[in-house]
Design a protein around this motif. Structure first.
Motif, PDB file in Angstrom:
ATOM      1  N   GLY A 288      37.352  34.602  48.698  1.00 41.06           N
ATOM      2  CA  GLY A 288      38.580  35.371  48.860  1.00 41.06           C
ATOM      3  C   GLY A 288      39.689  34.867  47.954  1.00 41.06           C
ATOM      4  N   HIS A 289      39.308  34.215  46.848  1.00 41.08           N
ATOM      5  CA  HIS A 289      40.253  33.640  45.893  1.00 41.08           C
ATOM      6  C   HIS A 289      40.459  34.619  44.736  1.00 41.08           C
ATOM      7  N   VAL A 290      41.272  34.222  43.760  1.00 39.78           N
ATOM      8  CA  VAL A 290      41.458  35.019  42.552  1.00 39.78           C
ATOM      9  C   VAL A 290      41.130  34.167  41.335  1.00 39.78           C
ATOM     10  N   CYS A 291      40.825  34.833  40.240  1.00 39.65           N
ATOM     11  CA  CYS A 291      40.490  34.118  39.008  1.00 39.65           C
ATOM     12  C   CYS A 291      40.812  35.012  37.820  1.00 39.65           C
ATOM     13  N   GLY A 292      40.785  34.413  36.630  1.00 37.49           N
ATOM     14  CA  GLY A 292      41.089  35.162  35.414  1.00 37.49           C
ATOM     15  C   GLY A 292      41.237  34.216  34.252  1.00 37.49           C
ATOM     16  N   GLN A 293      42.038  34.625  33.276  1.00 39.85           N
ATOM     17  CA  GLN A 293      42.260  33.809  32.094  1.00 39.85           C
ATOM     18  C   GLN A 293      43.750  33.722  31.784  1.00 39.85           C
ATOM     19  N   ARG A 352      43.458  36.202  49.661  1.00 38.42           N
ATOM     20  CA  ARG A 352      43.421  37.667  49.692  1.00 38.42           C
ATOM     21  C   ARG A 352      44.473  38.284  48.757  1.00 38.42           C
ATOM     22  N   ALA A 353      44.788  37.588  47.682  1.00 37.59           N
ATOM     23  CA  ALA A 353      45.761  38.088  46.709  1.00 37.59           C
ATOM     24  C   ALA A 353      45.045  38.949  45.669  1.00 37.59           C
ATOM     25  N   SER A 354      45.782  39.390  44.672  1.00 40.30           N
ATOM     26  CA  SER A 354      45.202  40.050  43.510  1.00 40.30           C
ATOM     27  C   SER A 354      45.764  39.354  42.280  1.00 40.30           C
ATOM     28  N   ALA A 355      45.061  39.456  41.172  1.00 37.21           N
ATOM     29  CA  ALA A 355      45.496  38.739  39.973  1.00 37.21           C
ATOM     30  C   ALA A 355      45.130  39.526  38.728  1.00 37.21           C
ATOM     31  N   LEU A 356      45.840  39.253  37.640  1.00 37.08           N
ATOM     32  CA  LEU A 356      45.540  39.885  36.354  1.00 37.08           C
ATOM     33  C   LEU A 356      46.135  39.060  35.231  1.00 37.08           C
TER      34      LEU A 356
END
Length: 420
Positions: A288-293, A352-356
């Motif tokens: 339920g985590h977020v990831c990206g660059q 439960r966040a969102s990321a970009l």
């Protein structure tokens, strides 16, 4: 403000006797006329405008009703074009679905990320997925797309959905629905093929089914009327996170598996073949985590980021652990890729966040929280040349409603109308 703009345009057109073609030519490169819509890892829709110059000769003694009608029509078109361009901007974040701290649905949200501007934005998208949470999606082939999630039916019963919604600007086209092969809540997805395809992976086919997860994947192209099957993942999983490296390499990190493992493991997977390559495990098991660059700030290098989520130790939830605020960054140490701990994210409950990733290369975490307390915050991670230089800052902009378990994506200005 809009009335003033209209009057100024009218005055200028009247005083200088501009034609529609000359007005458009003079304003074609104005920053307020051209929306900035470049994205990282998304399709940049290139719009080609063909301008036809019409020369009208009017004598002093002859004025026809047709000429008056045409001039009025052209003027209205100019005013509409000017009005639309002034009140729509690029770098709009569209936030869809989720719930708030009172566990009720919240409408779609729009946030302008233009610096030094405080803009109120209204959606130009017909959205009927406000009662859904734990969806997945992205900006695909020129349209916002959201898939799956748990959607509320009668008596607040949560049903995992098979539906993908392809959203359109109001008045342009109708939204379309494309069925997936499987109902999926808490799935993960990335955009591939130059922004043309959404790869949807894993998830849970039934709400609160603790050990019934999926390892199937499927491809969605908005131009098609159905999804196509993709390669299976290594194991059944939900609540995981994907980072696109390129079209043949996607990094899968964490998640909750059928064996209820800690969620530390990860691997690179080829979304075309399913072939995998191991990567060193993250330091804290999470789902339920977020990831990206995030851009390193040096030589165009991008750094993989993981933050937030539910934490586990010995297969037990750590409900009050500060570890969920830790940031993990994938760095190369002694010629080996290793996850190192980065700066703490000072968000009270970053799960439960969102990321970009923004067009400028910073990494945003948007909203999140729990049923007890969601949040409206937007935090930004940026780096200045090395992993050690990365810092979190809280953005001035925030969501209109606290929410968690939502989807966020950058969309062009045509999907929003923003006004000072």
């Amino acid at each position: 403000m809009t009335k003033l703009i209209r009057n100024l345009v009218l005055d200028k057109l009247t005083a200088q006797k501009w034609t529609p073609a000359s007005w458009e030519a003079a304003h074609a490169n104005s920053p307020k006329y051209v929306a900035k819509t470049s994205t990282i890892g998304m399709t940049t829709a290139a719009t080609t405008t063909t301008t036809t110059t019409t020369t009208t000769t009017i004598t002093a003694t002859t004025t026809t009703e047709t000429t008056k009608s045409t001039s009025k029509l052209n003027l209205n078109k100019i005013l509409k074009s000017f009005n639309d361009s002034m009140l729509t901007v690029g770098n709009i974040i569209l936030v869809i679905g989720g719930r708030n701290e009172t566990d009720t649905t919240v409408p779609a949200d729009l946030v302008s990320m233009m610096d030094n501007q405080d803009q109120a934005c209204q959606s130009r998208v017909d959205i009927d997925t406000d009662n859904a949470r734990y969806m997945t999606g992205g900006f695909v082939d020129g349209s916002p797309v959201v898939c799956g999630g748990y959607r509320f039916a009668a008596e607040e019963e949560q049903i995992a959905s098979k539906q993908c919604d392809i959203l359109s600007p109001k008045g342009k086209y109708k939204n379309r629905q494309v069925p997936m092969s499987f109902a999926r809540g808490q799935a993960a997805s990335v955009v591939l093929d130059g922004g043309q395809t959404l790869w949807i992976t894993g998830g849970q086919p039934q709400w609160n089914s603790k050990k019934q997860f999926l390892k199937t994947t499927e491809y969605l192209s908005p131009a098609s009327s159905k999804t196509e099957p993709g390669p299976d993942l290594k194991e059944e999983i939900k609540g995981h996170c994907l980072i696109k490296i390129n079209d043949t390499s996607v990094l899968l990190i964490g998640g909750s598996t059928k064996a209820m493992e800690k969620g530390k493991n990860g691997y690179y997977v080829d979304p075309k073949t399913g072939n995998t390559t191991k990567v060193r495990p993250i330091n804290n098991g999470r789902y339920g985590h977020v990831c990206g660059q995030v851009a390193s700030g040096s030589g165009g290098k991008m750094i993989e980021v993981v933050v937030g989520g539910f934490m586990r130790l010995n297969n037990r939830h750590l409900t009050k652990s500060k570890s969920r605020q830790t940031t993990e960054l994938l760095d190369v140490i002694n010629n080996k890729k290793t996850w190192i701990l980065g700066p703490m994210l000072e968000m009270e409950d970053p799960k439960r966040a969102s990321a970009l990733t923004t067009p400028e290369g910073s990494f945003l975490v948007i909203g999140g929280g729990s049923e007890i307390k969601g949040n409206r915050d937007i935090f930004e991670l940026s780096c200045q040349g090395s992993v050690q230089s990365c810092l979190w800052t809280k953005r001035d902009q925030e969501l209109a409603s606290a929410r968690f378990a939502h989807v966020a994506m950058i969309v062009p200005g045509k999907f929003a109308r923003c006004q000072d």
